[in-house]
Design an enzyme around this catalytic site. Structure first.
Site, mmCIF file in Angstrom:
data_model
loop_
_atom_site.group_PDB
_atom_site.id
_atom_site.type_symbol
_atom_site.label_atom_id
_atom_site.label_comp_id
_atom_site.label_asym_id
_atom_site.label_seq_id
_atom_site.Cartn_x
_atom_site.Cartn_y
_atom_site.Cartn_z
ATOM 1 C CB SER A 150 -0.873 0.000 1.261
ATOM 2 O OG SER A 150 -1.485 1.262 1.432
ATOM 3 C CE1 TYR A 163 -4.084 -1.869 5.125
ATOM 4 C CE2 TYR A 163 -3.111 0.258 4.580
ATOM 5 C CZ TYR A 163 -3.772 -0.895 4.198
ATOM 6 O OH TYR A 163 -4.115 -1.085 2.880
#
Ligand SMILES: NC(=O)c1ccc[n+]([C@@H]2O[C@H](COP(=O)([O-])OP(=O)(O)OC[C@H]3O[C@@H](n4cnc5c(N)ncnc54)[C@H](O)[C@@H]3O)[C@@H](O)[C@H]2O)c1
Length: 271
Positions: A150, A163
């Site tokens: 990401s 995350y």
């Protein structure tokens, strides 16, 4: 000179596995790979969603099977690879896409359980997939793997420390697997999407088209991503068209990570 009727993007004769393929980016990629000729194993913790994606592929004259699998469970992941080979006849391409995103408190208040859950799905899950995919592909002549990282691995952002860390770990795992298994003809790459309009994103920022459109103003291309933007990139990396590409993390982000806050004032666009 007459061109070949076959494109290097073709997946004819190949078996592809996509995790988290019940919805969002994984679903779009599974369907694209099937349209290009791959037999696709659709895996998701949500078995009903996995079945729906597989049925959509079959309805479109593609070949698919589905499994309900939790990527954090080693036995289930090992079984997923065995079942893929047994049901579809091999494993040539894998997109390790399943992931979760939790927006929580700042670091000092973050519960350890949130950290553990995110690391388990996003990092341990990719590790387990790589463990059993490389084992099979090394014995069967090679293959191609793409892992979902990401932009959150490349830029800091608030309230998502686990995350960010999990997705940065995916880049490290990708490079390690590339180095270990390049000699066995396995290519391993990562992709780093920016904001992509999926159920995950809408759960994080709000299920509202106005909010989604507003997010696009921060992107040099003037919009956030569509699932097909990412599917096309993943499918390319999984195909022979990317035959000399391995070990990279490719941003699929409309220029977001390449630009600074001064770089994309929408009011200053050239006429
Ligand atoms: N949407 C974005 O803006 C964005 C941006 C960057 C990276 N990503 C990454 O791309 C990937 C796909 O994201 P998305 O937006 O399509 O997400 P999504 O939430 O819409 O879909 C994810 C799928 O993964 C499945 N899943 C979750 N936990 C699982 C588990 N333990 N085992 C098996 N399946 C599981 C879910 O059931 C779901 O079907 C994720 O890894 C995500 O972190 C997304």
């Amino acid at each position: 000179m007459a061109g070949s009727p076959f494109s290097a993007l073709d997946m004819q004769g190949k078996v592809a596995l996509v995790t988290g393929a019940g919805r969002g980016i994984g679903q779009a990629t599974a369907m694209l790979l099937a349209r290009r000729g791959a037999a696709v194993m659709v895996a998701d913790i949500d078995g009903t969603a996995a079945q729906a994606t597989a049925q959509a592929i079959s309805a479109n004259h593609g070949r698919a099977a589905h499994l309900a699998i939790d990527m954090t469970d080693e036995d289930q992941v090992a079984d997923m690879i065995d079942q893929t080979v047994r049901m579809l006849g091999g494993l040539h391409a894998a997109f390790n896409n399943a992931g979760i995103a939790r927006v929580g408190p700042l670091l000092a208040q973050a519960p350890l359980s949130d950290w553990q859950q995110t690391i388990d799905v996003n990092l341990k899950g990719v590790f387990l997939c790589l463990k059993y995919q490389t084992r099979h592909m090394a014995e069967s002549g090679g293959g191609a793997i793409v892992n979902a990282s990401s932009c959150a691995a490349l830029l800091g952002q608030q309230r998502t420390a686990a995350y960010c860390a999990s997705k940065a770990g995916v880049i490290g795992l990708t490079r390690a697997a590339m180095a270990e298994y390049g000699p066995r003809r396995i290519r391993v790459n990562a992709i780093a999407p920016g904001s992509i309009d999926t159920p995950m994103l809408r759960q994080s920022v709000g299920d509202d088209d106005g909010i989604i459109a507003a997010l696009g103003k921060d992107y040099p291309l003037g919009r956030i991503g569509h699932v097909d933007d990412v599917a096309e990139t993943a499918a390319w990396l999984l195909s022979d068209a990317a035959s000399f590409v391995t070990g990279i993390c490719l941003a699929v982000d409309g220029g977001y990570t390449s630009s600074g806050p001064w770089a994309h004032n929408p009011d200053d666009a050239p006429a």
